[in-house]
Design a protein around this motif. Structure first.
Motif, PDB file in Angstrom:
ATOM      1  N   THR A   1       2.579  12.920  -5.460  1.00 35.82           N
ATOM      2  CA  THR A   1       2.688  13.650  -4.183  1.00 35.82           C
ATOM      3  C   THR A   1       3.816  14.679  -4.258  1.00 35.82           C
ATOM      4  O   THR A   1       3.707  15.767  -3.706  1.00 35.82           O
ATOM      5  N   TRP A   2       4.899  14.347  -4.979  1.00 34.22           N
ATOM      6  CA  TRP A   2       6.009  15.310  -5.143  1.00 34.22           C
ATOM      7  C   TRP A   2       5.597  16.449  -6.063  1.00 34.22           C
ATOM      8  O   TRP A   2       5.899  17.604  -5.810  1.00 34.22           O
TER       9      TRP A   2
ATOM     10  N   LEU B   1      15.373  19.213  -2.692  1.00 37.94           N
ATOM     11  CA  LEU B   1      15.756  18.333  -1.604  1.00 37.94           C
ATOM     12  C   LEU B   1      16.954  18.913  -0.861  1.00 37.94           C
ATOM     13  O   LEU B   1      17.766  19.627  -1.446  1.00 37.94           O
ATOM     14  N   PHE B   2      17.036  18.613   0.426  1.00 42.54           N
ATOM     15  CA  PHE B   2      18.217  19.020   1.183  1.00 42.54           C
ATOM     16  C   PHE B   2      19.302  17.952   1.116  1.00 42.54           C
ATOM     17  O   PHE B   2      20.390  18.137   1.636  1.00 42.54           O
ATOM     18  N   THR B   3      18.981  16.825   0.496  1.00 43.29           N
ATOM     19  CA  THR B   3      19.979  15.770   0.290  1.00 43.29           C
ATOM     20  C   THR B   3      20.399  15.779  -1.190  1.00 43.29           C
ATOM     21  O   THR B   3      19.540  15.862  -2.073  1.00 43.29           O
TER      22      THR B   3
ATOM     23  N   ARG C   1       3.804  19.358  -4.407  1.00 45.92           N
ATOM     24  CA  ARG C   1       4.458  20.183  -3.387  1.00 45.92           C
ATOM     25  C   ARG C   1       4.821  21.554  -3.953  1.00 45.92           C
ATOM     26  O   ARG C   1       4.741  21.785  -5.156  1.00 45.92           O
TER      27      ARG C   1
ATOM     28  N   ASP D   1      -1.733   2.698  -4.930  1.00 45.03           N
ATOM     29  CA  ASP D   1      -1.478   4.036  -4.407  1.00 45.03           C
ATOM     30  C   ASP D   1      -2.734   4.887  -4.554  1.00 45.03           C
ATOM     31  O   ASP D   1      -3.477   4.745  -5.528  1.00 45.03           O
ATOM     32  N   ALA D   2      -2.925   5.762  -3.587  1.00 48.91           N
ATOM     33  CA  ALA D   2      -4.081   6.661  -3.623  1.00 48.91           C
ATOM     34  C   ALA D   2      -3.966   7.673  -4.766  1.00 48.91           C
ATOM     35  O   ALA D   2      -4.976   8.188  -5.249  1.00 48.91           O
ATOM     36  N   SER D   3      -2.737   7.971  -5.203  1.00 51.18           N
ATOM     37  CA  SER D   3      -2.532   8.939  -6.283  1.00 51.18           C
ATOM     38  C   SER D   3      -2.810   8.285  -7.631  1.00 51.18           C
ATOM     39  O   SER D   3      -2.720   7.067  -7.768  1.00 51.18           O
TER      40      SER D   3
ATOM     41  N   LEU E   1      10.555  23.900  -4.058  1.00 47.66           N
ATOM     42  CA  LEU E   1      11.138  22.817  -3.251  1.00 47.66           C
ATOM     43  C   LEU E   1      12.334  22.150  -3.931  1.00 47.66           C
ATOM     44  O   LEU E   1      12.257  21.701  -5.071  1.00 47.66           O
TER      45      LEU E   1
ATOM     46  N   ILE F   1       0.873  -1.188   0.000  1.00 51.13           N
ATOM     47  CA  ILE F   1       0.000   0.000   0.000  1.00 51.13           C
ATOM     48  C   ILE F   1       0.902   1.228   0.000  1.00 51.13           C
ATOM     49  O   ILE F   1       1.593   1.501   0.985  1.00 51.13           O
ATOM     50  N   GLY F   2       0.913   1.965  -1.101  1.00 48.60           N
ATOM     51  CA  GLY F   2       1.712   3.189  -1.197  1.00 48.60           C
ATOM     52  C   GLY F   2       2.924   2.996  -2.091  1.00 48.60           C
ATOM     53  O   GLY F   2       3.813   2.200  -1.801  1.00 48.60           O
ATOM     54  N   GLY F   3       2.938   3.733  -3.193  1.00 48.93           N
ATOM     55  CA  GLY F   3       4.053   3.644  -4.151  1.00 48.93           C
ATOM     56  C   GLY F   3       4.959   4.857  -4.080  1.00 48.93           C
ATOM     57  O   GLY F   3       5.326   5.421  -5.106  1.00 48.93           O
ATOM     58  N   GLY F   4       5.321   5.252  -2.860  1.00 49.71           N
ATOM     59  CA  GLY F   4       6.366   6.264  -2.693  1.00 49.71           C
ATOM     60  C   GLY F   4       7.720   5.566  -2.725  1.00 49.71           C
ATOM     61  O   GLY F   4       7.833   4.417  -3.175  1.00 49.71           O
ATOM     62  N   GLN F   5       8.756   6.244  -2.235  1.00 50.73           N
ATOM     63  CA  GLN F   5      10.096   5.653  -2.252  1.00 50.73           C
ATOM     64  C   GLN F   5      10.120   4.279  -1.578  1.00 50.73           C
ATOM     65  O   GLN F   5      10.687   3.325  -2.110  1.00 50.73           O
ATOM     66  N   ALA F   6       9.510   4.182  -0.393  1.00 52.56           N
ATOM     67  CA  ALA F   6       9.564   2.924   0.366  1.00 52.56           C
ATOM     68  C   ALA F   6       8.876   1.795  -0.397  1.00 52.56           C
ATOM     69  O   ALA F   6       9.421   0.686  -0.512  1.00 52.56           O
TER      70      ALA F   6
HETATM   71  C1  LIG Z   1       8.636  18.999   1.847  1.00 52.93           C
HETATM   72  C2  LIG Z   1       9.459  17.750   2.038  1.00 52.93           C
HETATM   73  C3  LIG Z   1      10.817  17.772   1.733  1.00 52.93           C
HETATM   74  C4  LIG Z   1      11.588  16.631   1.915  1.00 52.93           C
HETATM   75  N1  LIG Z   1      12.910  16.661   1.574  1.00 52.93           N
HETATM   76  C5  LIG Z   1      13.658  15.573   1.743  1.00 52.93           C
HETATM   77  C6  LIG Z   1      15.042  15.561   1.388  1.00 52.93           C
HETATM   78  O1  LIG Z   1      15.578  16.553   0.956  1.00 52.93           O
HETATM   79  N2  LIG Z   1      15.748  14.424   1.567  1.00 52.93           N
HETATM   80  C7  LIG Z   1      15.185  13.298   2.097  1.00 52.93           C
HETATM   81  O2  LIG Z   1      15.881  12.275   2.257  1.00 52.93           O
HETATM   82  N3  LIG Z   1      13.877  13.265   2.439  1.00 52.93           N
HETATM   83  C8  LIG Z   1      13.120  14.367   2.279  1.00 52.93           C
HETATM   84  N4  LIG Z   1      11.810  14.347   2.628  1.00 52.93           N
HETATM   85  C9  LIG Z   1      11.282  13.128   3.229  1.00 52.93           C
HETATM   86  C10 LIG Z   1      10.915  12.119   2.146  1.00 52.93           C
HETATM   87  O3  LIG Z   1       9.967  12.711   1.274  1.00 52.93           O
HETATM   88  C11 LIG Z   1      10.299  10.906   2.835  1.00 52.93           C
HETATM   89  O4  LIG Z   1      11.225  10.370   3.747  1.00 52.93           O
HETATM   90  C12 LIG Z   1       9.946   9.844   1.809  1.00 52.93           C
HETATM   91  O5  LIG Z   1       9.134  10.383   0.790  1.00 52.93           O
HETATM   92  C13 LIG Z   1       9.224   8.744   2.524  1.00 52.93           C
HETATM   93  O6  LIG Z   1       8.897   7.786   1.540  1.00 52.93           O
HETATM   94  P1  LIG Z   1       7.668   6.839   1.766  1.00 52.93           P
HETATM   95  O7  LIG Z   1       7.595   5.945   0.573  1.00 52.93           O
HETATM   96  O8  LIG Z   1       7.772   6.211   3.122  1.00 52.93           O
HETATM   97  O9  LIG Z   1       6.416   7.807   1.873  1.00 52.93           O
HETATM   98  P2  LIG Z   1       5.777   8.778   0.735  1.00 52.93           P
HETATM   99  O10 LIG Z   1       6.822   9.307  -0.204  1.00 52.93           O
HETATM  100  O11 LIG Z   1       4.961   9.749   1.520  1.00 52.93           O
HETATM  101  O12 LIG Z   1       4.845   7.811  -0.086  1.00 52.93           O
HETATM  102  C14 LIG Z   1       3.648   7.292   0.438  1.00 52.93           C
HETATM  103  C15 LIG Z   1       2.759   6.908  -0.737  1.00 52.93           C
HETATM  104  O13 LIG Z   1       1.626   6.230  -0.210  1.00 52.93           O
HETATM  105  C16 LIG Z   1       0.461   6.745  -0.827  1.00 52.93           C
HETATM  106  N5  LIG Z   1      -0.633   6.575   0.163  1.00 52.93           N
HETATM  107  C17 LIG Z   1      -0.766   7.178   1.348  1.00 52.93           C
HETATM  108  N6  LIG Z   1      -1.853   6.719   1.977  1.00 52.93           N
HETATM  109  C18 LIG Z   1      -2.394   5.779   1.154  1.00 52.93           C
HETATM  110  C19 LIG Z   1      -3.533   4.931   1.268  1.00 52.93           C
HETATM  111  N7  LIG Z   1      -4.344   4.945   2.336  1.00 52.93           N
HETATM  112  N8  LIG Z   1      -3.808   4.069   0.252  1.00 52.93           N
HETATM  113  C20 LIG Z   1      -3.005   4.051  -0.843  1.00 52.93           C
HETATM  114  N9  LIG Z   1      -1.914   4.828  -0.994  1.00 52.93           N
HETATM  115  C21 LIG Z   1      -1.621   5.682  -0.006  1.00 52.93           C
HETATM  116  C22 LIG Z   1       0.766   8.177  -1.161  1.00 52.93           C
HETATM  117  O14 LIG Z   1       0.006   8.640  -2.262  1.00 52.93           O
HETATM  118  C23 LIG Z   1       2.260   8.108  -1.522  1.00 52.93           C
HETATM  119  O15 LIG Z   1       2.477   7.895  -2.898  1.00 52.93           O
HETATM  120  C24 LIG Z   1      11.010  15.457   2.446  1.00 52.93           C
HETATM  121  C25 LIG Z   1       9.629  15.446   2.737  1.00 52.93           C
HETATM  122  C26 LIG Z   1       8.863  16.572   2.536  1.00 52.93           C
HETATM  123  C27 LIG Z   1       7.376  16.510   2.858  1.00 52.93           C
END
Ligand SMILES: Cc1cc2nc3c(=O)[nH]c(=O)nc-3n(C[C@H](O)[C@H](O)[C@H](O)COP(=O)(O)OP(=O)(O)OC[C@H]3O[C@@H](n4cnc5c(N)ncnc54)[C@H](O)[C@@H]3O)c2cc1C
Length: 92
Positions: free
Chosen positions: A40-41, A50-52, A44, A32-34, A48, A8-13
């Protein structure tokens, strides 16, 4: 179709989880909800960055090519590319 794993969720993780499951030949589905990868990026704030730097922001299997500190759109496009490049593709 029956999958071994549903992510559930196609972000980085979620994408990296898919990459590792693919390498282990475990079937999976990412939901993914998107409406598209990286959305989601894209949503924003425009300034924006990244700081990395790019070399700390790459996911396994595909180097992120960006000018040092990636913009939000570079990350969005990179995540999309990550799902389509042969080495990291999530479609088989
Ligand atoms: C403004 C900002 C700047 C950042 N800058 C940096 C940086 O410079 N360097 C760095 O290392 N990290 C940075 N981060 C942190 C980084 O974005 C997160 O650590 C990373 O995106 C986490 O990845 P994730 O896959 O866990 O979550 P996310 O990237 O949040 O992905 C979660 C995914 O799950 C989906 N989702 C959520 N709920 C549901 C649901 N109920 N059902 C289905 N899909 C769902 C969302 O649509 C999304 O695609 C930043 C974050 C923000 C907000």
């Amino acid at each position: 179709m029956i999958y071994d794993v549903v992510i559930i969720g196609g972000g980085q993780a979620g994408l990296v989880m898919g990459y590792n499951l693919k390498n282990r030949k475990v079937s999976f589905l990412i939901t993914d909800a998107s409406s598209e990868v990286g959305e989601t990026w894209k949503q924003r704030y425009d300034s924006l960055r990244l700081f990395t730097p790019d070399y700390f922001s790459s996911l396994p299997g595909l180097r992120l090519e960006a000018k040092s500190y990636p913009t939000k759109d570079e990350i969005a496009n990179y995540l999309k590319l990550y799902t389509t490049e042969e080495k990291t593709s999530h479609c088989s």
